[in-house]
Design a protein around this motif. Structure first.
Motif, PDB file in Angstrom:
ATOM      1  N   SER A 172      30.625  38.059  33.072  1.00 58.07           N
ATOM      2  CA  SER A 172      29.533  37.392  32.368  1.00 58.07           C
ATOM      3  C   SER A 172      29.923  35.962  32.017  1.00 58.07           C
ATOM      4  N   MET A 173      28.940  35.098  31.941  1.00 61.93           N
ATOM      5  CA  MET A 173      29.187  33.720  31.533  1.00 61.93           C
ATOM      6  C   MET A 173      29.335  33.635  30.019  1.00 61.93           C
ATOM      7  N   GLY A 174      30.080  32.622  29.591  1.00 62.66           N
ATOM      8  CA  GLY A 174      30.209  32.356  28.173  1.00 62.66           C
ATOM      9  C   GLY A 174      31.492  32.859  27.548  1.00 62.66           C
ATOM     10  N   PHE A 175      32.420  33.370  28.368  1.00 64.61           N
ATOM     11  CA  PHE A 175      33.651  33.931  27.823  1.00 64.61           C
ATOM     12  C   PHE A 175      34.907  33.267  28.392  1.00 64.61           C
ATOM     13  N   GLY A 176      34.738  32.222  29.168  1.00 61.94           N
ATOM     14  CA  GLY A 176      35.856  31.573  29.838  1.00 61.94           C
ATOM     15  C   GLY A 176      35.861  31.918  31.317  1.00 61.94           C
ATOM     16  N   ASP A 177      36.300  30.955  32.118  1.00 65.25           N
ATOM     17  CA  ASP A 177      36.242  31.137  33.568  1.00 65.25           C
ATOM     18  C   ASP A 177      37.191  32.231  34.063  1.00 65.25           C
ATOM     19  N   LYS A 178      38.225  32.507  33.304  1.00 61.79           N
ATOM     20  CA  LYS A 178      39.166  33.572  33.681  1.00 61.79           C
ATOM     21  C   LYS A 178      38.443  34.888  33.893  1.00 61.79           C
ATOM     22  N   VAL A 209      34.342  16.955  30.067  1.00 64.41           N
ATOM     23  CA  VAL A 209      34.614  18.327  29.650  1.00 64.41           C
ATOM     24  C   VAL A 209      35.009  19.100  30.898  1.00 64.41           C
ATOM     25  N   ASP A 210      36.231  19.585  30.934  1.00 59.56           N
ATOM     26  CA  ASP A 210      36.733  20.273  32.118  1.00 59.56           C
ATOM     27  C   ASP A 210      36.497  21.780  32.002  1.00 59.56           C
ATOM     28  N   THR A 211      36.830  22.488  33.089  1.00 60.36           N
ATOM     29  CA  THR A 211      36.732  23.948  33.107  1.00 60.36           C
ATOM     30  C   THR A 211      37.661  24.543  32.056  1.00 60.36           C
ATOM     31  N   VAL A 212      37.158  25.517  31.327  1.00 64.91           N
ATOM     32  CA  VAL A 212      37.970  26.249  30.350  1.00 64.91           C
ATOM     33  C   VAL A 212      38.242  27.634  30.915  1.00 64.91           C
ATOM     34  N   MET A 213      39.511  27.923  31.185  1.00 64.65           N
ATOM     35  CA  MET A 213      39.855  29.226  31.749  1.00 64.65           C
ATOM     36  C   MET A 213      39.757  30.334  30.702  1.00 64.65           C
ATOM     37  N   GLU A 214      40.276  30.060  29.497  1.00 68.35           N
ATOM     38  CA  GLU A 214      40.235  31.053  28.428  1.00 68.35           C
ATOM     39  C   GLU A 214      40.142  30.330  27.095  1.00 68.35           C
TER      40      GLU A 214
END
Length: 663
Positions: A469-475, A281-286
């Protein structure tokens, strides 16, 4: 980083003080040349000042005490198929936190993945014993030589070592003889120039062990243990990733087949979207509109046994944050496909499938998850909290909802209020805005005793998840970097405006409180918007970022404010000016709201001088301010007495000052 291991083995007084001998004590009569008459006046003045203090105690809260003393599940495992759960219990009478362990009969046989192979070995991490007192002729310098520690909350940890304990296999109910037991310290096969401290370890086979390692930075630091930044290349993992929590998957013959771990990019924000490696599972930007998955935001570690069988496939079971919700995910160990299994309430997983479930208005209960013959997920409640009838009824009157802040997506706020509030005539209840700390954390739909108890005092609570905040995408985590004190502040202000537009709260009945970065935001809000809030409470707030270099995480002040941090970084005049302009202290002249500061004397993360300077700056400007100073307390102020007094102080501050709009 992940590493491959092999086992190896008197009293003085100035002349201007005069004392009168008394039966059991010394009493100061003359001080610094003051006459006796003037000293008495001084005493009366001090007493009068205390009597006129803004903060007046109105008594304990039975609701807070009851909710705070509910056992909180913190760990779980299985003895065979019998669930065992460990709880943390706060005892206000004895002023201690104790542990409580329960086992639950009638467990359900569940489909576990194969277990690690060793039945004759045990891995554990311990602090190295460095003591030169045994022999007076020993070199005394090691005893006093500076050694960096892991910071909050592990300041006593400096020299972690992994030990391997082995014994010969014996028949049931027989104790192994001492000569058949061996204890090894683990070390690298090829020592490194920079010392490596080891932590989380796991067996792959009897002879192969994987573990994470923490290296000292070039300038000799160990950064805060919860936010490790590893600057050098690891044996098994790339230098640009910070890796932790290794877990090995075995096949049916107990042969190791895959190694999984968490990783984050080195540098940047102090928390970000997590990758599950090898890149499953990779980083999810959005998040995409297809499923809205925002990426992984799990606990610091995976559970000790995260693998579970379902329908002939192996899944990794993780707790994660999904927007403002804590949930449990099933991740296919082959494809990486993700299933959100708990789309209501706030969930947390402990091991294989023992979980806790709560809502903002319902305390945690413990559940066992299992699959029926059709592979449908079912739940069995193992334990529920015992609450008094009065408290249970009071909690039933509360309701929680997540409200999007439409003009600043994806910002949203968690609102907790009385069900009767919308229809109640007269002014709206006072609204307490509580921005979380971090800034890369989240307020979720889980139960927090202090929050629920404050709502039960008649307040409406708003817990905004602002940009970062965490939980909304790394963007949206990356978006905050370099903009702390602006974007996050504006998000919180807009959350206040949105609730006013919706009729949930109203102008002139707003207060604010926050800790750490939430305290930073609270201080900014009353400085940048001096008439918006009637009163403010801050716990260990960041008030002057440029003076935060004594923190156990010195890189935070740079990275979060868009500056490069290196081991040789210095606080130059130009850097200090930039950070000063982004700090609440820059707006100190505008503050009108009365401020209560709650400060932990032993805080290493946000040093007490931050709150102390803000207090004296307000005092010097004749603003209304009080401060409580908690000796022996650290950043969270989570000691039993400190937490209770902090909660009561916030309640009393808002009770006295929250209804009076500032001029």
């Amino acid at each position: 980083m992940l590493w491959h291991f092999t086992a190896v083995s008197r009293l003085t007084c100035p002349t201007n003080l005069r004392f009168i001998r008394n039966t059991c004590h010394l009493q100061v009569v003359l001080l610094l040349g003051l006459s006796k008459r003037s000293f008495v006046k001084r005493q009366n003045y001090t007493s009068t000042t205390t009597d006129m203090a803004l903060l007046q105690h109105t008594g304990p809260s039975p609701l807070y005490t009851e909710l705070a003393e509910l056992p909180s599940p913190v760990y779980a495992d299985f003895i065979g198929d019998v669930p065992r759960v460990t709880y943390s219990v706060r005892d206000h009478e004895r002023n201690i936190i104790r542990s409580l362990t329960k086992t639950f009969s009638g467990g359900i046989s569940h489909r576990r993945s194969p277990s690690p192979p060793s039945e004759t070995s045990l891995l554990y991490t311990a602090e190295a014993n460095v003591n030169s007192d045994d022999n007076p002729s020993d070199d005394p310098y090691p005893k006093f030589r500076y050694t960096p520690h892991f910071g909050e909350p592990s300041r006593a940890k400096k020299r972690s070592i992994i030990f391997l304990f082995r014994w010969d296999k014996v028949t049931a109910f027989t104790r192994a003889a001492k000569q058949d037991m061996l204890l090894f310290a683990l070390s690298l096969a090829q020592p490194t120039k920079v010392p490596v401290l080891f932590g989380q370890a796991t067996f792959a086979t009897e002879d192969v062990i994987y573990a994470s390692g923490h290296e000292h930075t070039k300038d000799g630091r160990l950064l805060g243990v919860k936010m490790i930044k590893l600057p050098e290349s690891a044996t098994l993992t790339p230098s640009e990733r910070s890796c932790r929590s290794p877990r090995v998957l075995y096949d049916d013959s107990q042969t190791p087949t895959k190694l999984f771990w968490f990783s984050n990019p080195v540098g940047g924000p102090h928390a970000s979207c997590v990758s599950l490696d090898k890149v499953l599972v990779d980083t999810v930007m959005e998040p995409t509109s297809e499923n809205g998955f925002p990426g992984l935001y799990p606990n610091y570690n995976m559970s000790s046994s995260p693998f579970l069988r379902r329908g002939g496939r192996i899944y990794i079971v993780l707790h994660s944050i999904w927007r403002s919700r804590a949930t449990i995910l099933f991740i296919d160990a082959e494809s990486g496909a993700i299933s959100d299994e708990t789309k209501n309430a706030g969930w947390r997983t402990f091991t294989r499938f023992i979980c806790s479930r709560s809502t903002p208005t319902t305390p945690s209960e413990v559940l066992l998850g299992y699959f029926d013959q059709h592979d449908n997920l079912n739940w069995k409640v193992l334990d529920k909290p015992v609450i008094s009838f009065a408290t249970e009824n009071a909690l039933r009157d509360l309701t929680a909802s997540i409200i999007p802040i439409g003009v600043r997506p994806p910002t949203e706020t968690l609102v907790i209020q009385s069900k009767k509030a919308p229809a109640r005539p007269g002014p709206k209840p006072i609204c307490v805005t509580i921005p979380h700390g971090g800034p890369h954390a989240s307020s979720t739909t889980s139960f927090y005793p202090a929050t629920a108890a404050l709502a039960l005092e008649g307040y409406t609570l708003s817990l905004p998840n602002y940009t970062g905040s965490m939980g909304f995408g790394d963007k949206y985590i990356q978006k905050l970097l370099g903009h702390c004190g602006t974007i996050d502040v504006q998000d919180v202000v807009e959350s206040v405006n949105e609730l006013i537009r919706l009729g949930i709260s109203e102008h002139g009945r707003q207060v604010v409180q926050g800790g750490s970065h939430g305290g930073f935001l609270t201080a900014h809000l009353i400085g940048q918007y001096p008439t918006l809030f009637n009163a403010a409470v801050m716990r260990n707030p960041v008030t002057s970022v440029g003076e935060l270099t004594a923190s156990d995480i010195p890189d935070w002040a740079y990275a979060e404010f868009g500056l490069q941090f290196n081991p040789d970084s210095l606080m130059t005049p130009a850097t200090f000016q930039k950070l000063f302009e982004a700090s609440p202290i820059a707006h100190i002249d505008n503050v009108r709201a009365p401020v209560l500061l709650l400060i932990g004397e032993d805080d290493l993360r946000v040093v007490p001088a931050q709150g102390l300077r803000f207090y004296h700056a307000l005092k010097g400007r004749e603003r209304r301010v009080e401060m409580l100073w908690f000796k022996g307390e650290t950043h969270p102020l989570d000691g039993v007495e400190a937490a209770r007094v902090s909660w009561e102080a916030g309640r009393d501050w808002f009770k006295k000052l929250g209804q009076n709009p500032v001029d």
